[in-house]
Motif scaffolding. Structure first.
Motif, PDB file in Angstrom:
ATOM      1  N   ASN A  14       0.828  -1.201   0.000  1.00  0.00           N
ATOM      2  CA  ASN A  14       0.000   0.000   0.000  1.00  0.00           C
ATOM      3  C   ASN A  14       0.867   1.257   0.000  1.00  0.00           C
ATOM      4  N   PRO A  15       0.403   2.326  -0.675  1.00  0.00           N
ATOM      5  CA  PRO A  15       1.102   3.603  -0.549  1.00  0.00           C
ATOM      6  C   PRO A  15       0.944   4.121   0.874  1.00  0.00           C
ATOM      7  N   PRO A  16       1.805   5.027   1.321  1.00  0.00           N
ATOM      8  CA  PRO A  16       1.724   5.499   2.710  1.00  0.00           C
ATOM      9  C   PRO A  16       0.416   6.215   3.018  1.00  0.00           C
ATOM     10  N   VAL A  17      -0.099   6.959   2.042  1.00  0.00           N
ATOM     11  CA  VAL A  17      -1.378   7.651   2.217  1.00  0.00           C
ATOM     12  C   VAL A  17      -2.214   7.414   0.966  1.00  0.00           C
ATOM     13  N   VAL A  18      -3.472   7.034   1.171  1.00  0.00           N
ATOM     14  CA  VAL A  18      -4.382   6.755   0.048  1.00  0.00           C
ATOM     15  C   VAL A  18      -5.417   7.873  -0.042  1.00  0.00           C
ATOM     16  N   VAL A  19      -5.672   8.325  -1.271  1.00  0.00           N
ATOM     17  CA  VAL A  19      -6.689   9.344  -1.517  1.00  0.00           C
ATOM     18  C   VAL A  19      -7.752   8.746  -2.412  1.00  0.00           C
ATOM     19  N   ILE A  20      -9.012   8.841  -1.992  1.00  0.00           N
ATOM     20  CA  ILE A  20     -10.136   8.348  -2.788  1.00  0.00           C
ATOM     21  C   ILE A  20     -11.038   9.536  -3.116  1.00  0.00           C
ATOM     22  N   PRO A  21     -11.321   9.785  -4.414  1.00  0.00           N
ATOM     23  CA  PRO A  21     -11.215   8.864  -5.546  1.00  0.00           C
ATOM     24  C   PRO A  21      -9.866   8.822  -6.244  1.00  0.00           C
ATOM     25  N   PRO A  31     -23.081  27.391  -5.324  1.00  0.00           N
ATOM     26  CA  PRO A  31     -21.963  26.688  -4.673  1.00  0.00           C
ATOM     27  C   PRO A  31     -22.040  25.184  -4.967  1.00  0.00           C
ATOM     28  N   LYS A  32     -20.915  24.542  -4.839  1.00  0.00           N
ATOM     29  CA  LYS A  32     -20.873  23.084  -5.030  1.00  0.00           C
ATOM     30  C   LYS A  32     -19.873  22.501  -4.045  1.00  0.00           C
ATOM     31  N   THR A  33     -20.244  21.355  -3.442  1.00  0.00           N
ATOM     32  CA  THR A  33     -19.384  20.714  -2.445  1.00  0.00           C
ATOM     33  C   THR A  33     -19.129  19.259  -2.823  1.00  0.00           C
ATOM     34  N   VAL A  34     -17.877  18.860  -2.770  1.00  0.00           N
ATOM     35  CA  VAL A  34     -17.482  17.459  -2.958  1.00  0.00           C
ATOM     36  C   VAL A  34     -16.512  17.113  -1.832  1.00  0.00           C
ATOM     37  N   PHE A  35     -16.257  15.827  -1.648  1.00  0.00           N
ATOM     38  CA  PHE A  35     -15.288  15.441  -0.623  1.00  0.00           C
ATOM     39  C   PHE A  35     -14.370  14.343  -1.139  1.00  0.00           C
ATOM     40  N   VAL A  36     -13.198  14.256  -0.533  1.00  0.00           N
ATOM     41  CA  VAL A  36     -12.254  13.175  -0.805  1.00  0.00           C
ATOM     42  C   VAL A  36     -11.907  12.511   0.518  1.00  0.00           C
ATOM     43  N   ALA A  37     -11.691  11.220   0.481  1.00  0.00           N
ATOM     44  CA  ALA A  37     -11.298  10.470   1.676  1.00  0.00           C
ATOM     45  C   ALA A  37      -9.779  10.317   1.681  1.00  0.00           C
ATOM     46  N   VAL A  38      -9.174  10.505   2.850  1.00  0.00           N
ATOM     47  CA  VAL A  38      -7.722  10.399   2.994  1.00  0.00           C
ATOM     48  C   VAL A  38      -7.424   9.517   4.211  1.00  0.00           C
ATOM     49  N   TYR A  39      -6.635   8.450   3.985  1.00  0.00           N
ATOM     50  CA  TYR A  39      -6.285   7.573   5.106  1.00  0.00           C
ATOM     51  C   TYR A  39      -4.939   6.913   4.852  1.00  0.00           C
ATOM     52  N   SER A  40      -4.350   6.406   5.917  1.00  0.00           N
ATOM     53  CA  SER A  40      -3.067   5.724   5.831  1.00  0.00           C
ATOM     54  C   SER A  40      -3.229   4.279   6.276  1.00  0.00           C
ATOM     55  N   SER A  89     -13.474  13.712  10.640  1.00  0.00           N
ATOM     56  CA  SER A  89     -13.176  12.283  10.725  1.00  0.00           C
ATOM     57  C   SER A  89     -14.262  11.488  10.014  1.00  0.00           C
ATOM     58  N   MET A  90     -13.865  10.382   9.393  1.00  0.00           N
ATOM     59  CA  MET A  90     -14.830   9.512   8.743  1.00  0.00           C
ATOM     60  C   MET A  90     -15.719   8.869   9.799  1.00  0.00           C
ATOM     61  N   SER A  91     -16.993   8.687   9.462  1.00  0.00           N
ATOM     62  CA  SER A  91     -17.943   8.094  10.402  1.00  0.00           C
ATOM     63  C   SER A  91     -17.668   6.605  10.580  1.00  0.00           C
ATOM     64  N   ALA A  92     -18.273   6.026  11.618  1.00  0.00           N
ATOM     65  CA  ALA A  92     -18.076   4.593  11.892  1.00  0.00           C
ATOM     66  C   ALA A  92     -18.548   3.744  10.724  1.00  0.00           C
ATOM     67  N   SER A  93     -19.670   4.111  10.107  1.00  0.00           N
ATOM     68  CA  SER A  93     -20.194   3.329   8.980  1.00  0.00           C
ATOM     69  C   SER A  93     -19.272   3.445   7.769  1.00  0.00           C
ATOM     70  N   GLU A  94     -18.692   4.628   7.545  1.00  0.00           N
ATOM     71  CA  GLU A  94     -17.771   4.808   6.421  1.00  0.00           C
ATOM     72  C   GLU A  94     -16.498   4.003   6.643  1.00  0.00           C
ATOM     73  N   LEU A  95     -16.009   3.979   7.873  1.00  0.00           N
ATOM     74  CA  LEU A  95     -14.814   3.193   8.169  1.00  0.00           C
ATOM     75  C   LEU A  95     -15.087   1.703   8.004  1.00  0.00           C
ATOM     76  N   GLU A  96     -16.246   1.259   8.459  1.00  0.00           N
ATOM     77  CA  GLU A  96     -16.591  -0.156   8.374  1.00  0.00           C
ATOM     78  C   GLU A  96     -16.739  -0.600   6.925  1.00  0.00           C
ATOM     79  N   SER A  97     -17.378   0.237   6.107  1.00  0.00           N
ATOM     80  CA  SER A  97     -17.574  -0.134   4.702  1.00  0.00           C
ATOM     81  C   SER A  97     -16.254  -0.221   3.956  1.00  0.00           C
ATOM     82  N   GLY A  98     -15.266   0.564   4.380  1.00  0.00           N
ATOM     83  CA  GLY A  98     -13.969   0.524   3.725  1.00  0.00           C
ATOM     84  C   GLY A  98     -12.961  -0.375   4.404  1.00  0.00           C
ATOM     85  N   GLY A  99     -13.364  -1.006   5.512  1.00  0.00           N
ATOM     86  CA  GLY A  99     -12.448  -1.865   6.252  1.00  0.00           C
ATOM     87  C   GLY A  99     -11.281  -1.092   6.852  1.00  0.00           C
TER      88      GLY A  99
END
Length: 365
Positions: free
Chosen positions: A151-158, A172-181, A206-216
């Motif tokens: 794995n890379p040290p830090v992953v960015v999704i998408p 206005p427009k809002t989007v988000f990216v997930a960042v984790y190591s 911080s990512m929610s519990a459901s978001e963390l669980e879905s991504g393992g």
């Protein structure tokens, strides 16, 4: 008559020959000189490796070192010699450090074969190892491998490019990216910088519990990117720089792309010419259409150095809100690629800037 006599003689000769061959094949003591595979004789070594020959290590991070041991036993009745053969990586095999080194095991003796590997900057599938050679005729080679995912040290999704698609500058427009190591879940985002701080606003949660669980995942962050109204019209290509406390990736650069539309339409939205002759020059036109036929004023704030740019109202009576931007390559311009953006400033409310990408390929003839 003679023909029948000759035929009878041939039959008698053949019958006699067949009888002779049968007697010879059944006679006791008769032997045939056929080659026979020699049987193995004397004491022989026997190499036995405990466990699977390929070690599945799962997941690892970059710039890490892994180690795996295999137990090898001589279950034969003669000395077993082992040495390092070919390798698919810079692996270190314990007790066989130098090429050509040999280790001898007496019958019943065992040793550990250790393979050590480094992930370096590999990303994705990892499959490396080494061959262990022996003097066991039944097992002359044992291929010992390690396999897994790096794995890379830090992953960015998408990913490192964020495509916002079509954007209305009035809204206005809002989007988000997930960042984790994967290897350091506690990694924190320390700072975020954007190329357009007046139009890009960001916040981290911080990512929610459901978001963390879905991504393992054990932990992770979301970066919300808010695009503000009034963003410059035209093709968007901006940069966001994320700073983290991860020692292997303290800086992450993201590219934000999209197409911003609003009170002014640009037709075409970019200008390209690939057949410009240096001695003749060339020109192209872009129409600027203001919604509702409103009047506006445009100033050329930025352009590629070799181009000439002007913006004037279209002449026909009653054609308010319609303007023509003329882009010219002067005669005698040196051959080469002219690539960049034309930036227009506007006095129209809600439209501070307007960008038009341009590309001209100037040839010598």
């Amino acid at each position: 008559m003679l023909r029948w006599v000759i035929l009878a003689v041939v039959v008698v000769v053949l019958a006699a020959g067949s009888t002779l061959l049968m007697n010879l094949s059944t006679s006791p003591g008769t032997s045939w000189n056929l080659p026979v595979t020699p049987a193995k004789a004397g004491p022989m070594p026997k190499a036995v490796v405990e466990g699977e020959l390929t070690h599945e290590f799962g997941e690892m991070g970059q710039q890490q070192t892994g180690k795996k041991s295999w137990k090898l036993t001589n279950e034969g009745d003669a000395d077993l010699q082992i040495w390092k053969g070919t390798s698919t990586c810079m692996c270190t095999v314990a007790k066989l450090q130098k090429e050509g080194d040999k280790l001898t095991l007496k019958p019943g003796e065992s040793t550990d074969i250790d393979i050590e590997w480094k992930t370096n900057f590999v990303t994705g599938d990892f499959h490396k190892g080494a061959n262990i050679e022996t003097n066991d005729p039944d097992h002359p080679t044992f291929p010992l491998f390690v396999h897994g995912k790096i794995n890379p040290p830090v992953v960015v999704i998408p990913g490192d490019t964020i495509d916002l698609g079509a954007i209305n500058s009035d809204e206005p427009k809002t989007v988000f990216v997930a960042v984790y190591s994967p290897d350091r879940p506690e990694t924190k985002i320390t700072e975020i910088n954007t190329s357009k701080p007046d139009y890009f606003k960001t916040d981290v949660e911080s990512m929610s519990a459901s978001e963390l669980e879905s991504g393992g995942l054990k932990a992770g962050n979301k970066i919300n990117l808010h695009v503000q109204p009034g963003f410059p019209l035209g093709t968007m290509r901006e940069e966001i720089v994320i700073h983290t406390d991860h020692p292997l990736r303290p800086e992450i650069k993201l590219t934000v792309v999209g197409s911003v539309s609003g009170p002014i339409s640009v037709v075409p939205d970019r200008l390209r010419m690939v057949t410009v002759k240096s001695k003749e020059g060339a020109s192209g036109e872009v129409r600027l259409l203001v919604r509702g036929g409103k009047e506006a004023h445009f100033d050329v704030a930025q352009k590629p150095e070799k181009l000439e740019v002007s913006v004037e109202p279209i002449d026909p009576v009653g054609a308010k809100g319609r303007y023509l931007m003329k882009v010219s390559v002067p005669k005698g311009t040196a051959p080469g690629l002219i690539d960049g953006e034309i930036l227009l400033k506007s006095d129209l409310p809600g439209v501070a800037e307007l960008k038009v990408p341009v590309s001209f390929l100037v040839g010598a003839n």
